[in-house]
Design an enzyme around this catalytic site. Structure first.
Site, short mmCIF file in Angstrom:
data_model
loop_
_atom_site.label_atom_id
_atom_site.label_comp_id
_atom_site.label_asym_id
_atom_site.label_seq_id
_atom_site.Cartn_x
_atom_site.Cartn_y
_atom_site.Cartn_z
CG HIS A 271 -1.92 -0.92 1.60
ND1 HIS A 271 -2.83 -1.44 -0.22
CD2 HIS A 271 -2.32 -1.84 2.25
CE1 HIS A 271 -3.60 -2.71 0.43
NE2 HIS A 271 -2.83 -3.07 1.81
CG ASP A 322 -5.02 -6.01 -0.39
OD1 ASP A 322 -5.12 -6.60 0.47
OD2 ASP A 322 -5.34 -4.74 0.07
#
Length: 460
Positions: A271, A322
């Protein structure tokens, strides 16, 4: 154990390094590694023939079981709603169910262009925290990858706390190992258990986050984990994570990683959304990897990370799926560039050539794998359709910005075509029903969305 048989693959047009190479013949050994390459060859009769292909895409960050949430949480703007559903899905998993579900999820990834996946895995134990025998959950994922035919780097994750100086919540008990020493012992035992299996499966490691693993445990893992093992961590996904770290340690999460010795070339930060200029310099000086997950970061309202600044600092980028809100390698790459354009109000921040490299070399490098479709690397390829309704008229070099998973004709892993089982969608739907519609599975009592929504830093 499922062997990789290798093979010969001839590509009429192979897109590498931003240009088309014609008539490329790649030959793999029994482990699926490229041991021979010829360019300008006519098609041999005994070779698998592809029209237009690119090196395989590495999905550098996945939580396979999050696939159960697709189409069930998108109506709400509350992170808490998503997280409650995630915990409920995690609570239902057992080795048999996870093997069935992950096989279907990995198969969907292959159909979406992913040829390798880094599975950020923390659902280790029974719901009450007691261990399964013989690494049952981890081996279920290895079985699933072998059955689907995807290349798996199992990122076994250390997850010890519900936040800095906070114990695990009841929903998190099955994630924890108590302390870094016990996690390291289990990791070494798992390494031995996976030895001798298919070359499709290798073992990596992960620290869940600075808030879920105390600083001294991070220090111990960094010191004792073998140096050649890829190490991943969620980093600065949300501002509250940074605030918690600053309050507890007087350091940003990136600075904590630097101070504990965890920051280095083998580290991938996932991220990396809310970074300071000093954080970016630390990551760049360390030559770390940063894994962006554009569809998830958009879906959860996390924000847009500083991709261009990280590249300029020397960080190597990769992308991942993800939560698997979509399984589409090309959409993740397009989302990376789209985010940069939205952030900067400028086009062409990451060129198509750079995007191709991020998708293949970047993803594989983050996972500790050699670059695909080159001598010494795995013979992993994605064949694309450049004449579909979406891609007709596109220059092949720009397909990263026009193609989607629908334009994936075939995926090749280790020299062999991987095909989608006809009942994959039915399997996915059946498992999701069992997770969310079983009347014997109660919703967690006592949740107050107004209060809990302030704790959004406790993600994933």
């Amino acid at each position: 154990m499922i062997p990789v048989t290798g093979g010969r693959v001839w590509v009429d047009r192979l897109l590498r390094d931003g240009r088309i190479e014609r008539g490329v013949l790649l030959e793999a050994d029994a482990a699926g590694t490229v041991v021979g390459e010829q360019v300008g060859r006519s098609r041999p009769d005994d070779a698998l023939a592809l029209d237009l292909a690119v090196p395989g895409f590495g999905n550098a960050h996945s939580h396979a079981f999050h696939r159960a949430l697709r189409g069930r949480t998108h109506e709400s703007g509350s992170f808490w709603t998503w997280r409650e559903a995630m915990y409920r899905a995690a609570a239902r998993l057992d080795p048999d169910l996870y093997r069935e579900f992950a096989t279907a999820v990995f198969s969907e990834m292959l159909a979406g262009g992913w040829t390798a996946v880094g599975e950020f895995h923390y659902v280790h134990h029974r719901p009450d925290g007691s261990p399964y025998p013989d690494h049952a959950m981890e081996l279920a994922l290895a079985d699933a990858a072998e059955a689907a035919g995807i290349r798996l780097v199992l990122l076994d994750t250390c997850y010890l706390a519900g936040g800095i100086d906070r114990p695990l919540s009841p929903e998190q008990l099955r994630f924890g190992d108590g302390d870094a020493g016990r996690w390291l012992r289990r990791w070494r035992s798992l390494s031995a258990a996976l030895a001798g299996r298919s070359p499709l499966v290798t073992l990596g490691a992960a620290i869940h986050s600075v808030r879920a693993v105390p600083r001294e445990d991070i220090r111990r893992i960094a010191a004792e984990l073998p140096n050649d093992v890829p190490l991943h961590i969620h980093l600065s996904e949300q501002p509250a994570e940074n605030e918690e770290s600053l309050t507890a340690y007087g350091l940003t999460p990136a600075a904590v990683l630097s101070e504990t010795g965890a920051l280095g070339e083998r580290l991938s930060v996932v991220h990396a959304t809310h970074l300071t200029a000093a954080d970016i310099r630390l990551l760049g000086d360390a030559r770390a990897h940063a894994v962006f997950c554009p569809t998830t970061e958009a879906d959860l309202g996390d924000g847009i990370g500083p991709a261009t600044e990280l590249v300029q600092a020397g960080v190597r980028l990769a992308v991942g799926s993800d939560q698997n809100a979509v399984a589409d390698a090309l959409l993740e790459l397009r989302g990376l560039e789209a985010g940069e354009r939205l952030r900067s109000l400028r086009r062409g921040r990451l060129s198509p050539e750079v995007l191709w490299r991020i998708g293949s070399e970047g993803g594989y490098g983050s996972l500790g794998l050699e670059t695909p479709s080159r001598l010494g690397g795995p013979l992993d390829l994605v064949e694309l359709d450049d004449s579909s309704l979406r891609t007709a008229g596109s220059r092949p070099e720009q397909l990263a910005l026009t193609a989607t998973a629908t334009d994936v004709r075939r995926t090749v892993v280790g020299g062999s075509v991987r095909t989608l089982a006809p009942d994959t969608a039915e399997t996915l739907a059946g498992v999701v029903r069992r997770i969310f519609e079983d009347p014997q599975v109660p919703a967690r009592a006592g949740a107050d969305p107004d209060v809990a929504g302030t704790n959004a830093e406790e993600s994933e």
